[in-house]
Design a protein around this motif. Structure first.
Motif, PDB file in Angstrom:
ATOM      1  N   ASP A 202       1.076  12.308   1.271  1.00 36.34           N
ATOM      2  CA  ASP A 202       0.147  12.340   2.403  1.00 36.34           C
ATOM      3  C   ASP A 202      -1.164  11.617   2.087  1.00 36.34           C
ATOM      4  O   ASP A 202      -2.213  11.944   2.646  1.00 36.34           O
ATOM      5  CB  ASP A 202      -0.125  13.774   2.849  1.00 36.34           C
ATOM      6  N   VAL A 203      -1.090  10.637   1.194  1.00 37.15           N
ATOM      7  CA  VAL A 203      -2.276   9.854   0.839  1.00 37.15           C
ATOM      8  C   VAL A 203      -2.041   8.403   1.251  1.00 37.15           C
ATOM      9  O   VAL A 203      -0.956   8.026   1.694  1.00 37.15           O
ATOM     10  CB  VAL A 203      -2.578   9.949  -0.670  1.00 37.15           C
ATOM     11  N   GLY A 204      -3.074   7.562   1.076  1.00 40.89           N
ATOM     12  CA  GLY A 204      -2.950   6.161   1.459  1.00 40.89           C
ATOM     13  C   GLY A 204      -2.644   6.036   2.936  1.00 40.89           C
ATOM     14  O   GLY A 204      -3.189   6.768   3.766  1.00 40.89           O
ATOM     15  N   PRO A 205      -1.745   5.136   3.306  1.00 38.63           N
ATOM     16  CA  PRO A 205      -1.435   4.951   4.727  1.00 38.63           C
ATOM     17  C   PRO A 205      -0.723   6.151   5.341  1.00 38.63           C
ATOM     18  O   PRO A 205      -0.675   6.277   6.574  1.00 38.63           O
ATOM     19  CB  PRO A 205      -0.539   3.710   4.741  1.00 38.63           C
TER      20      PRO A 205
ATOM     21  N   TRP B 229       0.834  -1.200   0.000  1.00 38.82           N
ATOM     22  CA  TRP B 229       0.000   0.000   0.000  1.00 38.82           C
ATOM     23  C   TRP B 229       0.869   1.250   0.000  1.00 38.82           C
ATOM     24  O   TRP B 229       0.644   2.195  -0.774  1.00 38.82           O
ATOM     25  CB  TRP B 229      -0.932  -0.025   1.202  1.00 38.82           C
ATOM     26  N   ALA B 230       1.901   1.257   0.863  1.00 42.18           N
ATOM     27  CA  ALA B 230       2.798   2.414   0.926  1.00 42.18           C
ATOM     28  C   ALA B 230       3.546   2.602  -0.393  1.00 42.18           C
ATOM     29  O   ALA B 230       3.681   3.719  -0.907  1.00 42.18           O
ATOM     30  CB  ALA B 230       3.781   2.251   2.084  1.00 42.18           C
ATOM     31  N   GLN B 231       4.031   1.505  -0.980  1.00 44.95           N
ATOM     32  CA  GLN B 231       4.763   1.606  -2.239  1.00 44.95           C
ATOM     33  C   GLN B 231       3.852   1.997  -3.397  1.00 44.95           C
ATOM     34  O   GLN B 231       4.292   2.640  -4.349  1.00 44.95           O
ATOM     35  CB  GLN B 231       5.451   0.275  -2.538  1.00 44.95           C
ATOM     36  N   ALA B 232       2.584   1.624  -3.314  1.00 47.13           N
ATOM     37  CA  ALA B 232       1.648   1.947  -4.395  1.00 47.13           C
ATOM     38  C   ALA B 232       1.413   3.444  -4.521  1.00 47.13           C
ATOM     39  O   ALA B 232       1.175   3.948  -5.622  1.00 47.13           O
ATOM     40  CB  ALA B 232       0.318   1.226  -4.165  1.00 47.13           C
ATOM     41  N   VAL B 233       1.489   4.162  -3.398  1.00 47.07           N
ATOM     42  CA  VAL B 233       1.189   5.604  -3.430  1.00 47.07           C
ATOM     43  C   VAL B 233       2.438   6.471  -3.337  1.00 47.07           C
ATOM     44  O   VAL B 233       2.358   7.686  -3.528  1.00 47.07           O
ATOM     45  CB  VAL B 233       0.205   5.988  -2.294  1.00 47.07           C
ATOM     46  N   ASN B 234       3.589   5.860  -3.062  1.00 45.04           N
ATOM     47  CA  ASN B 234       4.809   6.641  -2.831  1.00 45.04           C
ATOM     48  C   ASN B 234       5.901   6.265  -3.833  1.00 45.04           C
ATOM     49  O   ASN B 234       6.611   5.280  -3.652  1.00 45.04           O
ATOM     50  CB  ASN B 234       5.314   6.408  -1.408  1.00 45.04           C
TER      51      ASN B 234
END
Length: 233
Positions: free
Chosen positions: A157-160, A133-138
């Protein structure tokens, strides 16, 4: 403004070596200390691990393929203190597997009930999911700590990242302890605890660097107060 310079793609030989070498290394780290290729908890652990990371890899290839470039190597500018910490964190993380296999697979020094191993597998999958999840948004999720000026790094500042500032590290803590418990070993919690303690220190130092050098991060830290665990730290 100069266009962002993205990290180079991983070379095909390196990708092939990684795809072949990692599974072989896992087999050696688990079954050699266990003393038997037929150790069932080891195979269950490998199946869960490979399934979890396999699904996450397919998702990331679709939503954020750049992450594979970002995480393929340590980039120039990685902080020396981070390299020193990783020189201990990574071996401690790897040591979880042979210690657990030696304990639970060969000598049964610390037998645990089946429900503890189930909890370990849940933590393992939760850590994989949070990491994905973190890698998907960052897109700036690199293996080393640095300010990625050439990539025009900005605050995510999105997702987790809406809830904690370092979800990747929170996921790593779940992975460390999940690995030990999924393999049925209490002794393996010792290298897991060492890796976790140093990771908490890394979180603190990285957060300090980001607040000092990454534009907008101090304001973000004011909005999202928690580094790793909501309402705790």
């Amino acid at each position: 403004m100069e266009a962002p310079r993205q990290p180079p793609s991983i070379s095909p030989p390196a990708a092939i070596a990684y795809a072949i070498g990692l599974p072989l290394a896992l087999l050696v780290l688990i079954f050699l200390p266990a003393g038997s290729i037929g150790w069932r908890p080891g195979w269950v652990f490998l199946a869960v691990l490979l399934l979890g990371f396999g699904v996450s890899a397919l998702v990331l290839a679709r939503v954020n393929p750049m992450i594979y470039r970002a995480r393929s190597r340590f980039q120039p500018g990685t902080k020396d203190w981070d390299k020193a910490l990783l020189a201990v964190i990574l071996p401690a993380m790897v040591a979880i597997l042979p210690v657990a296999a030696l304990d639970a697979g060969r000598y049964q020094w610390s037998p645990v009930p089946a429900w503890v191993m189930v909890v370990g597998h849940v933590a393992l999958l939760a850590g994989i999911a949070m990491t994905a999840w973190a890698q998907a948004v960052n897109p700036f999720f690199e293996p080393g700590v640095r300010i990625q000026s050439e990539r025009h790094q900005c605050v995510i500042d999105v997702g987790p990242y809406r809830f904690i500032r370092h979800p990747g590290y929170a996921a790593a803590l779940a992975l460390f302890f999940g690995m030990a418990l999924a393999l049925g070993s209490l002794w393996a919690l010792l290298p897991a605890a060492l890796a976790s303690a140093l990771l908490v220190l890394r979180t603190s130092w990285e957060d300090r660097l980001l607040q000092a050098e990454l534009s907008g991060y101090a304001a973000y830290a004011g909005r999202v107060r928690w580094r790793l665990l909501p309402r705790l730290w």
